[in-house]
Design a protein around this motif. Sequence first.
Motif, PDB file in Angstrom:
ATOM      1  N   ARG A 107      97.802  47.486  56.164  1.00 36.45           N
ATOM      2  CA  ARG A 107      98.460  47.941  54.936  1.00 36.45           C
ATOM      3  C   ARG A 107      97.586  48.976  54.221  1.00 36.45           C
ATOM      4  O   ARG A 107      98.061  50.028  53.805  1.00 36.45           O
ATOM      5  CB  ARG A 107      98.734  46.745  54.029  1.00 36.45           C
ATOM      6  N   GLU A 108      96.297  48.671  54.084  1.00 36.15           N
ATOM      7  CA  GLU A 108      95.375  49.554  53.370  1.00 36.15           C
ATOM      8  C   GLU A 108      95.225  50.896  54.091  1.00 36.15           C
ATOM      9  O   GLU A 108      95.223  51.952  53.461  1.00 36.15           O
ATOM     10  CB  GLU A 108      93.996  48.888  53.226  1.00 36.15           C
ATOM     11  N   TYR A 109      95.092  50.846  55.412  1.00 33.79           N
ATOM     12  CA  TYR A 109      94.948  52.084  56.174  1.00 33.79           C
ATOM     13  C   TYR A 109      96.192  52.962  56.011  1.00 33.79           C
ATOM     14  O   TYR A 109      96.091  54.164  55.787  1.00 33.79           O
ATOM     15  CB  TYR A 109      94.701  51.793  57.662  1.00 33.79           C
ATOM     16  N   ASN A 110      97.365  52.354  56.117  1.00 32.11           N
ATOM     17  CA  ASN A 110      98.598  53.118  56.024  1.00 32.11           C
ATOM     18  C   ASN A 110      98.835  53.671  54.623  1.00 32.11           C
ATOM     19  O   ASN A 110      99.394  54.765  54.473  1.00 32.11           O
ATOM     20  CB  ASN A 110      99.781  52.284  56.499  1.00 32.11           C
ATOM     21  N   LEU A 111      98.397  52.943  53.587  1.00 33.23           N
ATOM     22  CA  LEU A 111      98.488  53.492  52.231  1.00 33.23           C
ATOM     23  C   LEU A 111      97.606  54.739  52.109  1.00 33.23           C
ATOM     24  O   LEU A 111      98.021  55.749  51.530  1.00 33.23           O
ATOM     25  CB  LEU A 111      98.081  52.455  51.191  1.00 33.23           C
ATOM     26  N   GLY A 112      96.407  54.675  52.673  1.00 32.76           N
ATOM     27  CA  GLY A 112      95.513  55.836  52.653  1.00 32.76           C
ATOM     28  C   GLY A 112      96.062  57.000  53.457  1.00 32.76           C
ATOM     29  O   GLY A 112      95.987  58.154  53.033  1.00 32.76           O
ATOM     30  N   LEU A 113      96.631  56.697  54.618  1.00 31.57           N
ATOM     31  CA  LEU A 113      97.209  57.745  55.465  1.00 31.57           C
ATOM     32  C   LEU A 113      98.403  58.402  54.769  1.00 31.57           C
ATOM     33  O   LEU A 113      98.544  59.624  54.779  1.00 31.57           O
ATOM     34  CB  LEU A 113      97.629  57.164  56.817  1.00 31.57           C
ATOM     35  N   GLY A 114      99.250  57.602  54.135  1.00 33.62           N
ATOM     36  CA  GLY A 114     100.382  58.158  53.399  1.00 33.62           C
ATOM     37  C   GLY A 114      99.922  59.065  52.266  1.00 33.62           C
ATOM     38  O   GLY A 114     100.510  60.119  52.013  1.00 33.62           O
ATOM     39  N   GLU A 115      98.847  58.682  51.599  1.00 30.71           N
ATOM     40  CA  GLU A 115      98.311  59.519  50.521  1.00 30.71           C
ATOM     41  C   GLU A 115      97.725  60.812  51.069  1.00 30.71           C
ATOM     42  O   GLU A 115      97.926  61.887  50.500  1.00 30.71           O
ATOM     43  CB  GLU A 115      97.251  58.751  49.729  1.00 30.71           C
TER      44      GLU A 115
END
Length: 168
Positions: A107-115
């Motif tokens: 979840r954390e990685y994908n939030l960062g990638l989306g940003e």
Amino acid sequence: MNKTVRVALVALLCVGAAACSKKQEVKPQPAPEAPVTAPAPSTAGKYTPADLDTDACLRQRVVYFDFDKDEIKPEFQQIMACHAKYLQDRPMAQIRLEGNADERGTREYNLGLGERRGNAVSSALQSNGGSASQINVISYGKEKPVCREHNEDCWSKNRRVEIVYTAK
């Protein structure tokens, strides 16, 4: 050992070392992808809010990304130019860039990638003349998929940034 044998031995060792050295891999250039046939931004006049629904370039509001990447593909550069021109022509316009990722990763990685993807689109808009004060970036990570199947075709649809006009 005589001098000739020593010189020959040193030369042989040098040639052997050169033959064993790591060779640099030459990668072929990737074939250029077919460009998007979006029309160029209007230079005759300024964009109006009605153009958001009628102009073919402005109606394209999704930028797709490769797996685990945040670089904008060349086929989306013209779309960036159109939306940047709209922001220039309409100083009161506001957009929200919604970064998304596929279901793979934490979840954390994908939030960062989306940003990072949202910021890449923001940078592209700004480099084409859009104003940072008109742009807001938000990341949903993998929380808002448009496709829920578990295959590459579906995942490629979820790796995206959506351009949402909050004020026209």
